[in-house]
Design an enzyme around this catalytic site. Structure first.
Site, PDB file in Angstrom:
ATOM      1  N   ARG A  16       0.771  -1.242  -0.109  1.00  0.00           N
ATOM      2  CA  ARG A  16       0.077   0.056  -0.168  1.00  0.00           C
ATOM      3  C   ARG A  16       0.869   1.256   0.018  1.00  0.00           C
ATOM      4  O   ARG A  16       0.295   2.420   0.585  1.00  0.00           O
ATOM      5  CB  ARG A  16      -0.846   0.067   1.204  1.00  0.00           C
ATOM      6  CG  ARG A  16      -1.865  -1.224   1.157  1.00  0.00           C
ATOM      7  CD  ARG A  16      -3.077  -1.008   0.010  1.00  0.00           C
ATOM      8  NE  ARG A  16      -3.720  -1.972   0.024  1.00  0.00           N
ATOM      9  CZ  ARG A  16      -3.609  -3.200  -0.651  1.00  0.00           C
ATOM     10  NH1 ARG A  16      -2.572  -3.356  -1.639  1.00  0.00           N
ATOM     11  NH2 ARG A  16      -4.339  -4.247  -0.608  1.00  0.00           N
TER      12      ARG A  16
ATOM     13  N   CYS B 167     -10.748   0.571   3.176  1.00  0.00           N
ATOM     14  CA  CYS B 167      -9.974  -0.132   4.448  1.00  0.00           C
ATOM     15  C   CYS B 167      -9.467   0.908   5.258  1.00  0.00           C
ATOM     16  O   CYS B 167      -8.669   1.782   4.603  1.00  0.00           O
ATOM     17  CB  CYS B 167      -9.276  -1.297   4.273  1.00  0.00           C
ATOM     18  SG  CYS B 167      -9.893  -2.795   3.486  1.00  0.00           S
TER      19      CYS B 167
ATOM     20  N   GLU C  22      -4.392   2.872   7.081  1.00  0.00           N
ATOM     21  CA  GLU C  22      -4.066   2.890   5.399  1.00  0.00           C
ATOM     22  C   GLU C  22      -4.722   3.999   4.631  1.00  0.00           C
ATOM     23  O   GLU C  22      -4.135   4.503   3.792  1.00  0.00           O
ATOM     24  CB  GLU C  22      -4.875   1.516   4.823  1.00  0.00           C
ATOM     25  CG  GLU C  22      -4.554   1.336   3.584  1.00  0.00           C
ATOM     26  CD  GLU C  22      -5.518   0.157   3.051  1.00  0.00           C
ATOM     27  OE1 GLU C  22      -4.973  -0.997   3.550  1.00  0.00           O
ATOM     28  OE2 GLU C  22      -5.860   0.180   1.847  1.00  0.00           O
TER      29      GLU C  22
END
Ligand code: FAD
Length: 735
Positions: free
Chosen positions: A603, A652, A722
């Protein structure tokens, strides 16, 4: 050289190349123009004239020849690519000389004033209805005339540059020579060697040589070919250069058998960056000039002193090139001593290597003590603004002169915007950008952002822009740098929380046709703009039977956001697809970087933190039947539908710790369904926070804080977000 049908111009954003592009296009040549530093309004001018302005240096069609600006050396990688393919590559001057060899050609030459004189001559000839072609190395300030034009079987009027040595290719019918001072010290080791260049040009001139009366130029012309010589009188005081330009123009008119002596030259619009008045009020005048040689500086400063004798002379000077600064440091200092106050910027390299001997500091020692003690060197624009101070009061008028050929144009325009905004930094930013962006770029103030995110929370952006193309994006980024204004990128806003107090800088969003383009490449790959939606890429690949893009289905972002986040699903990640990414880097350069050279992980992609992803080449896993691909996509979509909520969210919230999913930890800690105002932890997927109506960013953030604290307490693990927080660091909120 056979006349080409198709040409590629490299470095077409410069004022030598852009007029050539217009001229060749007019002559029926198909022109593709590339520059990694195009500017507005020049780019729009070329495009609206019908020239193909490229975003990549690879043209749509194979050119018959490539023309490079002198700023692009022969050993440049892109240029060498064409050499390897046996495509002829010409330097601009060489090409132009060959292309016009059979035409009646009037060359304007000299160390200074070529562009102003050529511009004035073209304007004057246009006024009297003379039909001619021309190339001028600057833009007319009123934009009434383009900088280049082609008219069939007519004279070509053109300034010919001695700086790169290509003057030696020209054989003009008429040479109008203005002056000769030693310059371009990298090319000419003395004034004599420069003079020799003009002399040999005279020897090649076929019908007329025009020079100032009783000058060394006229002496050289007499030696070469006296019968061709005609002269014009010059006034000796340096401040008389406008009058002298007119004298030269009228003399050129005579040779062309046109009377230009009766025109009203006060109507000549002028050429940009040549004594351009950027702002004028009763107590302050701001002027910009391209002067970069001591003789030009003397002429410019002494004229300004005459025009506004009561105004103190504030000079902002940026030396141009280390070699010139080193060779002429004492002369520069002598001429700059006319200033009441002097402010210096670091030497502009113009493709030269840094050389301390030619740095701006080398001038300071030659300044008289009066200036030496108070002259500062600035590399921060806002500091210079503070030094120049607010608009003076009635009894203390000033004129601020920005002098140089480098990039101080930004400073000059920035300061005049600052002045127009009366020293208010915030509005100066918008004023500054007014003329720097193409019409199709959107720039707004106080733009709400919540509706541009999938979770729908947060405040407004102080400024918000949707640049029409890379050049406008670069102008926006450079303006942020100049004015010290923070900037943030936004894609689809699907992994982004905007704080309730919004963002105090500029938010950039790559929307519109330019950024959404998806093109098919022969090697079963796609080149995709950073603004393209992931589901569009997925569908395009499917339609074209390309495998490997299926996992992008259902990720609601853009390619830019997916590159920055290295978005992934069902075991695949964005960087599994990437061959290269083209970035706009913080220094304003655009670089294509191979995926294998990028710092990429779970990520994140480090280069996309400071750099802006513009486009990428994505490679497929090979060809397959599109029906089989569609089936695979539908299978993934089904899995997604069963596991992810459909209400407003930011995807998320937390990164998965090693070996365990954040969603499992949150669910296992009994946090599903917990709420803070309108923000709720999803019952379907515990790593999603939903906005069930009217949630604020503060509510979402406090729910994030609560989850983090609870997981730490119950599992002894620290969850890291995130999702990104615009303009702020999570450290501000999470202990
Ligand atoms: P934004 O959210 O707008 O921005 C994200 C970050 O990228 C920001 O820091 C922004 O500044 C930066 N950025 C944006 N454009 C650029 C650019 N051109 N250059 C440099 N930086 C840029 N993610 C997954 O990985 N997998 C999933 O399965 C997934 N499913 C999701 C499902 C839902 C319902 C939602 C709402 C989100 C989901 N996400 C998922 C998160 C999100 O969609 C991805 O991270 C997506 O790639 C973000 O793209 P964006 O265009 O929305 O970027």
């Amino acid at each position: 050289m056979n006349n080409p049908k198709r040409v590629l111009l490299l470095g077409a954003g410069g004022m030598g190349m852009a007029p050539l592009a217009l001229y060749l296009h007019g002559a029926g040549v198909q022109v593709e123009a590339y520059d990694d530093r195009f500017r507005e309004p020049l780019r729009s001018h070329l495009q609206s004239a019908g020239i193909d302005v490229l975003s990549e240096s690879t043209p749509l069609n194979k050119p018959d020849c490539v023309i490079r600006s002198s700023a692009i050396p022969l050993n440049n990688k892109g240029v060498q690519g064409w050499v390897a393919q046996n495509i002829p590559v010409y330097q601009r001057g060489e090409f132009l000389a060959r292309f016009t060899v059979k035409k009646k050609f009037l060359a304007v030459v000299g160390s200074h004033g070529k562009t102003s004189t050529t511009g004035m001559l073209c304007w004057a000839l246009d006024q009297v209805g003379f039909q001619f072609s021309y190339l001028v190395g600057g833009m007319f300030t009123d934009n009434q005339l383009p900088s280049g034009r082609y008219v069939k079987e007519s004279w070509v009027i053109c300034e010919v540059d001695e700086s790169d040595g290509t003057i030696d290719y020209f054989t003009p019918s008429v040479t109008l020579a203005l002056n000769c001072d030693w310059d371009h010290v990298d090319q000419y080791d003395s004034k004599d060697s420069m003079g020799e260049t003009f002399r040999t040009l005279f020897s090649r001139t076929t019908s007329s040589i025009i020079t100032p009366t009783n000058s060394e130029l006229s002496e050289w012309a007499k030696l070469e070919n006296e019968s061709l010589l005609s002269t014009f009188d010059l006034k000796s005081e340096p401040s008389a250069f406008l009058e002298n330009n007119i004298a030269a123009v009228v003399a050129a008119g005579k040779v062309l058998e046109v009377d230009l002596s009766t025109l009203d030259y006060s109507k000549f619009p002028g050429i940009e960056r040549r004594q351009s008045i950027l702002h004028q009020s009763p107590t302050r005048t701001i002027v910009e000039d391209y002067a970069h040689h001591p003789t030009e500086i003397n002429a410019f400063l002494s004229r300004r002193r005459l025009v506004l004798p009561q105004h103190s002379l504030q000079v902002v000077f940026q030396p141009h090139r280390f070699s010139r600064t080193q060779a002429l440091a004492q002369n520069f200092a002598e001429e700059l001593s006319q200033a009441d106050d002097l402010h210096l910027l670091p030497t502009y390299a113009a493709f030269e290597e840094f050389d301390p001997a030619g740095s701006v500091e080398s001038l300071v020692g030659y300044l008289p003590p009066r200036l030496r003690e108070h002259t500062n060197i600035f590399s921060d624009f806002t500091q210079l603004c503070d030094e120049l101070g607010p608009t003076p009061l009635e009894n203390k008028k000033d004129q601020i002169l920005f002098v140089g050929a480098g990039d101080l144009e930004k400073w000059a325009h920035g300061f005049s915007a600052w002045e127009k905004a009366k020293g208010n930094k915030l509005d100066a930013f918008s004023y500054y950008l007014e003329k720097k962006l193409s019409k199709s770029t959107i720039l707004r103030s106080y733009e709400p952002l919540a509706n541009k995110t999938t979770i729908g929370v947060g405040g407004s952006a102080r400024w918000y822009a949707e640049p029409a193309h890379s050049e406008d994006l670069r102008s926006l980024v450079e303006a942020c740098k100049l004015f010290n204004i923070p900037r943030a990128m936004m894609g689809r806003g699907s992994n982004l929380i905007v704080p309730d107090d919004g963002f105090g800088g500029l938010v950039l969003r790559l929307r519109g046709k330019f950024w959404k383009e998806i093109t098919f490449r022969a090697e079963e790959s796609l080149v995709v703009g950073a603004g393209a939606r992931l589901n569009e890429i997925c569908s395009f690949a499917c339609l074209n039977g390309l495998k490997g893009f299926e996992f992008l289905e259902g990720i609601p972002g853009t390619l830019g956001g997916a590159l920055r986040m290295n978005a992934g699903a069902m075991g695949w990640e964005t960087f599994d697809l990437v061959e290269w990414v083209s970035f706009l880097l913080p220094d304003g350069s655009i670089r294509e970087i191979l995926g294998t050279d990028l710092n990429v992980g779970y990520r994140y992609c480090r280069e996309a933190f400071d750099g802006i992803a513009l486009r990428a080449k994505l490679k497929s896993e090979g060809k397959s039947d599109h029906r089989a691909i569609r089936k695979a996509i539908e299978k993934l979509a089904k899995r997604r539908r069963s596991s992810q909520p459909r209400e407003a969210s930011a995807g998320c919230i937390f990164r998965n710790p090693e070996d365990v999913s954040a969603g499992f930890l949150i669910e296992d800690s009994g946090l599903k369904g917990e709420r803070e105002g309108g923000a709720v932890i999803s019952n379907q997927h515990a790593n999603f926070i939903l906005n069930q109506g009217g949630a604020t960013a503060d509510e979402v953030i406090s729910l994030i804080q609560r989850v983090r604290a609870r997981i730490k307490e119950s599992k002894g693990l620290i969850l890291e977000p995130e999702v990104t927080l615009m303009g702020k660091s999570w450290n501000e909120y999470l202990s």
